[in-house]
Scaffold this motif. Structure first.
Motif, mmCIF file in Angstrom:
data_model
loop_
_atom_site.group_PDB
_atom_site.id
_atom_site.type_symbol
_atom_site.label_atom_id
_atom_site.label_comp_id
_atom_site.label_asym_id
_atom_site.label_seq_id
_atom_site.Cartn_x
_atom_site.Cartn_y
_atom_site.Cartn_z
ATOM 1 N N GLU A 166 -8.156 -1.498 -5.470
ATOM 2 C CA GLU A 166 -8.116 -0.044 -5.249
ATOM 3 C C GLU A 166 -8.118 0.834 -6.499
ATOM 4 N N LYS A 167 -9.123 0.705 -7.292
ATOM 5 C CA LYS A 167 -9.445 1.626 -8.387
ATOM 6 C C LYS A 167 -8.271 1.946 -9.299
ATOM 7 N N GLY B 165 -8.500 -2.548 -10.482
ATOM 8 C CA GLY B 165 -7.248 -1.888 -10.825
ATOM 9 C C GLY B 165 -6.920 -2.167 -12.277
ATOM 10 N N ASP C 128 -2.685 -3.309 -2.795
ATOM 11 C CA ASP C 128 -3.793 -2.465 -2.363
ATOM 12 C C ASP C 128 -3.710 -1.098 -3.029
ATOM 13 N N TYR C 129 -2.498 -0.580 -3.193
ATOM 14 C CA TYR C 129 -2.285 0.750 -3.752
ATOM 15 C C TYR C 129 -0.856 0.799 -4.257
ATOM 16 N N TYR D 34 3.013 4.704 -2.200
ATOM 17 C CA TYR D 34 2.965 5.828 -3.137
ATOM 18 C C TYR D 34 4.237 5.793 -3.963
ATOM 19 N N ASP E 83 0.893 -1.153 0.000
ATOM 20 C CA ASP E 83 0.000 0.000 0.000
ATOM 21 C C ASP E 83 0.931 1.202 0.000
ATOM 22 N N ASN F 250 -5.494 3.350 -8.661
ATOM 23 C CA ASN F 250 -4.189 3.480 -8.024
ATOM 24 C C ASN F 250 -3.484 2.165 -7.768
ATOM 25 N N ALA F 251 -4.016 1.074 -8.281
ATOM 26 C CA ALA F 251 -3.359 -0.227 -8.167
ATOM 27 C C ALA F 251 -3.106 -0.746 -9.576
#
Length: 188
Positions: free
Chosen positions: A143-144, A174, A117-118, A86, A84, A146-147
């Motif tokens: 996660e939409k 994702g 998850d991200y 950035y 998860d 962002n994954a």
């Protein structure tokens, strides 16, 4: 600006190894590569690799070695690697024999080997094999927007099991990109 870090395995890594083999802490990036053991806040029966709040790009070079969760029965949070972040994580194997692998995950839930998850996961080499989960025996992507999972042609994903769907990869919400190269011969 995101920094890049390379973590090269110099031996096989099994659940139960001490923290010195399972931790990358970087105060500069405020990111932690944590190796959880019995009694961790995630309640796993054996240690997983948990990557959270990284603000950099991390490369894990299997270097011909194994990351083995060692689970013979399913547990909650039974993945080998959870991310998860950035930034991105790249898994590769720079060994000549290409014997590096991620194995031994057995999750009651999603993601036997890797739960994204991200963030961005790049699997550029090595094998993901011998993992189990409800969805995504090898990789679960969530996660939409962002994954994102990128699979390169040197990566091998085989011998994983899902009790529901996605023995290899399950993308819930994702993106999945698979890159395959091939050679062509010109006819004379």
């Amino acid at each position: 600006t995101q920094k890049s870090t390379i973590f090269v395995l110099n031996k096989d890594w099994h659940a139960g190894d001490d923290d010195s083999n399972g931790r990358i802490d970087s105060n500069e990036t405020k990111g932690t590569f944590k190796y959880y053991k019995d009694g961790s806040e995630y309640g796993t029966s054996k240690g997983s690799l948990y990557l959270d709040e990284l603000t950099m790009n991390l490369t894990i070079d299997l270097n011909g070695h194994t990351i083995d969760r060692g689970l013979t029965s399913a547990v909650s949070n039974g993945y080998v690697l959870y991310m998860d972040i950035y930034g991105s994580i790249t898994i590769k194997d720079s060994s000549e024999a290409q014997t590096g692998k991620i194995t031994g995950g057995n999750n009651k839930d999603n993601g036997g080997a890797i739960y994204v998850d991200y963030g961005k996961l790049h699997v550029n080499g090595g094998s993901i094999t011998g993992n189990k989960a409800e969805y995504g025996g090898a990789i679960y992507c969530d996660e939409k927007d962002n994954a994102i999972v990128y699979i390169q042609d040197d990566a091998k994903i085989y011998g994983n099991t899902a009790t529901q769907e996605g023995g290899g990869i399950y993308v819930y919400n994702g993106y999945l990109y698979i890159f395959i190269s091939f050679e062509t011969q010109r006819r004379q």
